[in-house]
Enzyme design. Structure first.
Site, PDB file in Angstrom:
ATOM      1  N   GLU A 217       0.853  -1.192   0.000  1.00 34.00           N
ATOM      2  CA  GLU A 217       0.000   0.000   0.000  1.00 34.00           C
ATOM      3  C   GLU A 217       0.888   1.240   0.000  1.00 34.00           C
ATOM      4  O   GLU A 217       1.836   1.335   0.759  1.00 34.00           O
ATOM      5  CB  GLU A 217      -0.877  -0.025   1.254  1.00 34.00           C
ATOM      6  CG  GLU A 217      -1.692   1.233   1.458  1.00 34.00           C
ATOM      7  CD  GLU A 217      -2.483   1.201   2.784  1.00 34.00           C
ATOM      8  OE1 GLU A 217      -2.724   0.115   3.329  1.00 34.00           O
ATOM      9  OE2 GLU A 217      -2.833   2.288   3.257  1.00 34.00           O
ATOM     10  N   ASP A 219       0.348   5.146   0.566  1.00 36.10           N
ATOM     11  CA  ASP A 219      -0.553   6.237   0.925  1.00 36.10           C
ATOM     12  C   ASP A 219       0.005   7.534   0.361  1.00 36.10           C
ATOM     13  O   ASP A 219       1.019   8.042   0.833  1.00 36.10           O
ATOM     14  CB  ASP A 219      -0.690   6.331   2.449  1.00 36.10           C
ATOM     15  CG  ASP A 219      -1.339   5.083   3.029  1.00 36.10           C
ATOM     16  OD1 ASP A 219      -2.123   4.447   2.298  1.00 36.10           O
ATOM     17  OD2 ASP A 219      -1.064   4.757   4.182  1.00 36.10           O
ATOM     18  N   GLU A 222      -3.050  11.213   3.093  1.00 34.77           N
ATOM     19  CA  GLU A 222      -4.025  10.976   4.148  1.00 34.77           C
ATOM     20  C   GLU A 222      -4.087  12.300   4.875  1.00 34.77           C
ATOM     21  O   GLU A 222      -3.077  12.761   5.414  1.00 34.77           O
ATOM     22  CB  GLU A 222      -3.570   9.863   5.067  1.00 34.77           C
ATOM     23  CG  GLU A 222      -3.585   8.525   4.352  1.00 34.77           C
ATOM     24  CD  GLU A 222      -3.454   7.383   5.321  1.00 34.77           C
ATOM     25  OE1 GLU A 222      -4.475   6.748   5.632  1.00 34.77           O
ATOM     26  OE2 GLU A 222      -2.323   7.140   5.766  1.00 34.77           O
ATOM     27  N   HIS A 233       3.878   1.591   2.634  1.00 38.54           N
ATOM     28  CA  HIS A 233       3.688   0.415   3.497  1.00 38.54           C
ATOM     29  C   HIS A 233       4.021  -0.844   2.691  1.00 38.54           C
ATOM     30  O   HIS A 233       3.118  -1.499   2.160  1.00 38.54           O
ATOM     31  CB  HIS A 233       2.232   0.290   3.957  1.00 38.54           C
ATOM     32  CG  HIS A 233       1.757   1.374   4.865  1.00 38.54           C
ATOM     33  ND1 HIS A 233       1.988   1.381   6.215  1.00 38.54           N
ATOM     34  CD2 HIS A 233       1.043   2.486   4.612  1.00 38.54           C
ATOM     35  CE1 HIS A 233       1.422   2.449   6.762  1.00 38.54           C
ATOM     36  NE2 HIS A 233       0.843   3.137   5.798  1.00 38.54           N
TER      37      HIS A 233
END
Ligand SMILES: *[C@@H]1O[C@H](CO)[C@@H](O)[C@H](O)[C@H]1NC(C)=O
Ligand SMILES: *[C@@H]1O[C@H](CO)[C@@H](O)[C@H](O)[C@H]1NC(C)=O
Ligand SMILES: *[C@@H]1O[C@H](CO)[C@@H](O)[C@H](O)[C@H]1NC(C)=O
Length: 468
Positions: A217, A219, A222, A233
């Site tokens: 993942e 990001d 956010e 991640h």
């Protein structure tokens, strides 16, 4: 007109018993809202793509041919779904999700996502999560190694505790389409992320083992109006760097950089540029650095950190030693090279109140300000707008006024180049949650089926269940 005709056809077909089996789709087709995106090259500029967004599988209704629900407030009905084949025989997924009721509206290349929606039964926490779908009915695999991604965001109405998120998950492009789930990505199946969520279905298949589904993942954003972070991640096949080494300007001491009236002024829309730089400058090299730039009011915004805001492979390992166990930036880079699925969400968190993003040393919010009940009371219209989403060659997705983007000087602070910070907690949306008194079930209902703590979903009648 067209959708009414399709709905009428669906009803007639249903009455005639023409339904497919399984958590295969029923006869109501999903009409994913169109959202134009752009693919850019240095040589050819930006070209529009006909893409759309599909809401996550779990926002759909799973029902028998007699319109009984195949899911309960705590999971799937084990009588109807003891195993994949039986579930496939008994149950089907309802298409025709109501995007308006789920808080999603698109127009051209812009999408608005609302945390709350208002229906006959009052306020509901819609908290939608959608994926970018291609014209071929599969998720678009966005390949960003050695490339950049740019979009404009308006998160001026997102208070402490809200998270307007744009990120990438390495889902299967077909959504795990299989003979029991012929709809696949068209119905939003196959979600995974680096928090390894345990869901009723896993990669398109009934999850009888209650296993978590981990995948790489990235990001990209956010954020709410008070704090923001970008965080890779990476994962192994069984676990992920759940905390990740994130870049959050506030955590690094740049407390006035991002926020209302800040260097990046969150009371107005701004453009977010994220570049995935490889060691050899190609789209096949090793990911060595992720950089962040902003444009607002037509100008490049000064970076928070002198020399530019970036996460480097070495800095990441230094700040988050766990990243090494999962391969750090190089592993993230391989996933970005294979292609990942663009995911958009708006959510809040009834447990930790999003403090990992905007509280303590990470942002100016108080420990309890992000309570969803308070947000609902004080910010009933909270929403995020993502627009002009484009990706491609480095430098091809934005116009910096003819020159290479230069960080300004006035607000650039003298900071060491180590730019990483370790996140204390998790980063990704749990499934959708309903608030007190909101609807959580009933025939035809496709919204969130889980209630925020301490409420539970109580059946009033076949048509209506409520969080009480
Ligand atoms: C599961 O489905 C069966 C058959 O439709 C039904 O009788 C039962 O009440 C359901 N159980 C739950 C917990 O909804
Ligand atoms: C979808 O939801 C909206 C808002 O809740 C409602 O007004 C509309 O009638 C719904 N559309 C359909 C086809 O049910
Ligand atoms: C997900 O399902 C697809 C389609 O069946 C399959 O090709 C893929 O290998 C699966 N992925 C995982 C991680 O199980």
């Amino acid at each position: 007109m067209a959708s009414k005709a399709a709905f009428a056809f669906g009803m007639v077909a249903a009455l005639m018993g023409l339904q497919a089996n399984a958590q295969n789709p029923d006869d109501t087709a999903e009409a994913s809202p169109k959202l134009t995106t752009y693919k850019c090259t240095t040589a050819g500029g930006c070209v529009s793509q006909s893409t759309s967004v599909v809401i996550d599988w779990n926002y759909h209704w799973f029902h028998t041919k007699d319109w009984l629900s195949c899911t309960t407030s705590s999971g799937v009905n084990s009588t109807l779904c003891p195993d994949q084949a039986t579930c496939a025989k008994n149950c089907m997924v309802q298409g025709d999700a109501n995007y308006t009721a789920n808080g999603v509206a698109t127009t051209g290349d812009s999408m608005t996502m609302n945390q709350f929606t208002y229906g006959a039964n009052g306020i509901q926490s819609a908290s939608p999560r959608v994926y970018l779908l291609g014209a071929d009915g599969n998720y678009v695999l966005t390949k960003l190694l050695g490339q950049e991604l740019t979009f404009t965001v308006d998160l001026s109405t997102l208070p402490c505790g809200e998270n307007g998120a744009l990120y990438l998950s390495e889902m299967d492009a077909s959504g795990g389409r299989n003979p029991y789930n012929t709809g696949g990505a068209k119905y939003g199946s196959g979600y995974c992320d680096a928090q390894c969520p345990v869901q009723n279905w896993m990669n398109g298949t009934l999850n009888t083992a209650h296993a978590g589904y981990c995948c790489n993942e990235m990001d990209i954003l956010e954020a709410n109006s008070r704090a923001n972070a970008f965080t890779p991640h990476p994962c192994t096949s069984t676990d992920c760097d759940k905390g990740g080494c994130g870049f959050n300007p506030y955590s690094q001491g740049h407390k006035n950089y991002y926020g209302p009236g800040g260097t990046v002024d969150t009371t107005k829309p701004f453009t977010v540029i994220t570049q995935f730089i490889t060691n050899d400058g190609t789209t096949r090299g090793t990911l060595s650095k992720i950089t962040r730039k902003y444009i607002q009011n037509g100008k490049m915004v000064a970076s928070a950190v002198e020399g530019g805001d970036a996460l480097t492979a070495d800095g990441c390992i230094a700040a988050d030693p766990a990243a090494a166990n999962f391969g750090g930036l190089p592993t993230m880079g391989k996933a970005l090279g294979r292609g990942m699925v663009l995911t958009f969400a708006i959510w809040n968190d009834a447990t930790g109140f999003m403090n990992w993003l905007d509280g303590g040393s990470n942002g100016p919010c108080s420990a309890t300000e992000g309570d969803p009940a308070l947000i609902q009371k004080n910010n009933p219209d909270t929403h995020v707008v993502f627009s002009n989403i484009r990706w491609g060659d480095i430098g091809s997705t934005f116009n910096s006024g003819g020159a290479a983007p230069q960080p300004g000087t006035t607000t650039t602070s003298k900071q060491p180049t180590l730019t990483t910070t370790t996140k204390a907690s998790t980063t990704t949306a749990a499934g959708p949650m309903q608030t007190q008194f909101g609807q959580c079930g009933g025939s035809g209902y496709t919204g969130p089926k889980t209630c925020v703590s301490p409420y539970t979903c109580k059946v009033s009648n076949e048509w209506y269940s409520q969080c009480l």
